[in-house]
Motif scaffolding. Structure first.
Motif, PDB file in Angstrom:
ATOM      1  N   LEU A  48      -4.860  10.168  -0.662  1.00 50.76           N
ATOM      2  CA  LEU A  48      -5.021   8.749  -0.156  1.00 50.76           C
ATOM      3  C   LEU A  48      -5.614   8.620   1.412  1.00 50.76           C
ATOM      4  N   LYS A  49      -5.032   9.367   2.303  1.00 54.93           N
ATOM      5  CA  LYS A  49      -5.616   9.764   3.716  1.00 54.93           C
ATOM      6  C   LYS A  49      -6.772  10.147   3.638  1.00 54.93           C
ATOM      7  N   GLN A  61      -9.104   7.291   2.516  1.00 52.58           N
ATOM      8  CA  GLN A  61      -9.220   6.336   3.887  1.00 52.58           C
ATOM      9  C   GLN A  61     -10.075   6.849   4.590  1.00 52.58           C
ATOM     10  N   GLU A  62      -9.888   7.944   5.282  1.00 51.72           N
ATOM     11  CA  GLU A  62     -10.746   8.563   6.346  1.00 51.72           C
ATOM     12  C   GLU A  62     -12.291   8.728   5.655  1.00 51.72           C
ATOM     13  N   ALA A  99       0.795  -1.258  -0.026  1.00 54.20           N
ATOM     14  CA  ALA A  99      -0.051   0.035   0.095  1.00 54.20           C
ATOM     15  C   ALA A  99       0.957   1.316   0.032  1.00 54.20           C
ATOM     16  N   TYR A 151     -13.926   6.757   3.658  1.00 52.58           N
ATOM     17  CA  TYR A 151     -14.595   5.471   3.425  1.00 52.58           C
ATOM     18  C   TYR A 151     -14.376   4.370   4.396  1.00 52.58           C
ATOM     19  N   GLN A 152     -13.607   4.703   5.457  1.00 51.78           N
ATOM     20  CA  GLN A 152     -13.165   3.655   6.377  1.00 51.78           C
ATOM     21  C   GLN A 152     -14.255   3.019   7.222  1.00 51.78           C
ATOM     22  N   LEU A 178     -11.854  -0.332  -0.158  1.00 48.48           N
ATOM     23  CA  LEU A 178     -10.741   0.691   0.249  1.00 48.48           C
ATOM     24  C   LEU A 178      -9.462   0.175   0.057  1.00 48.48           C
ATOM     25  N   PRO A 179      -8.995  -0.969   0.887  1.00 51.33           N
ATOM     26  CA  PRO A 179      -7.533  -1.294   0.683  1.00 51.33           C
ATOM     27  C   PRO A 179      -7.029  -1.617  -0.947  1.00 51.33           C
ATOM     28  N   ILE A 234      -6.791   1.770  -2.551  1.00 52.23           N
ATOM     29  CA  ILE A 234      -5.380   2.321  -2.268  1.00 52.23           C
ATOM     30  C   ILE A 234      -4.246   1.824  -3.034  1.00 52.23           C
ATOM     31  N   ASP A 262     -15.871  -0.079   2.480  1.00 46.05           N
ATOM     32  CA  ASP A 262     -14.794  -0.293   3.466  1.00 46.05           C
ATOM     33  C   ASP A 262     -13.873  -1.689   3.203  1.00 46.05           C
TER      34      ASP A 262
END
Length: 165
Positions: free
Chosen positions: A89-90, A93-94, A31, A96-97, A108-109, A112, A105
């Motif tokens: 990217l941050k 992540q924030e 990642a 959709y986490q 997401l990985p 990224i 969710d």
């Protein structure tokens, strides 16, 4: 017999534990790979750029200084676009986490990792069509990465923009 069963259970447990640790390590590495290659986005002090230019040229002081300023500017752009990409990217992540309605969710990985793959593929593509020499060996890798990180950041930012409307 009980000893053998216990021994097999312990070995099985250890194998599962090692697999979990290894997969977690691989995902973290995948990642956030190091795509700097021959570039030096952290060497943007003028004295560092001058030293680097002197390693690849035998120019007079004015030419060396002009080239060094250019290299420093390109390196700063590279660092800025890389920071922009990482920030996007941050934000992704924030955003959709914890968003589970449409499985974001779980996606997401992958998103990224795919973003990093796009940036890496861009770098590989562009570097495949270059054969720099002289001072260009310093500027081309920086310029390529700057544009590819910008592409990646724009892509991620467009996903954020579309979901906030």
């Amino acid at each position: 017999m009980i000893k053998i069963v216990c021994k097999n259970v312990i070995w099985g447990f250890l194998a599962v534990l090692i697999a979990i640790l290894v997969s977690g390590t691989i995902q973290t590495w995948a990642a956030n790979p190091n795509l700097d290659g021959d570039s030096h986005p952290t060497r943007f002090k003028l004295n560092e750029c001058i030293a680097d230019v002197k390693e690849v040229t035998a120019w007079n002081d004015k030419e060396t200084l002009d080239a060094a300023r250019n290299i420093c500017e390109i390196r700063q752009s590279h660092a800025k676009q890389k920071a922009r990409f990482l920030a996007s990217l941050k934000k992704l992540q924030e955003q959709y986490q914890n968003y589970t309605n449409h499985g974001f969710d779980k996606q997401l990985p992958t998103a990224i990792a795919d973003s990093w793959t796009i940036v890496k593929s861009c770098i590989d593509f562009k570097e495949g069509f270059t054969s720099p020499h002289n001072v260009a060996v310093l500027s081309v890798p920086e310029d390529v990465r700057s544009s590819c990180y910008s592409l990646g950041a724009s892509l991620v930012e467009s996903a954020l923009f579309n979901q906030t409307q």
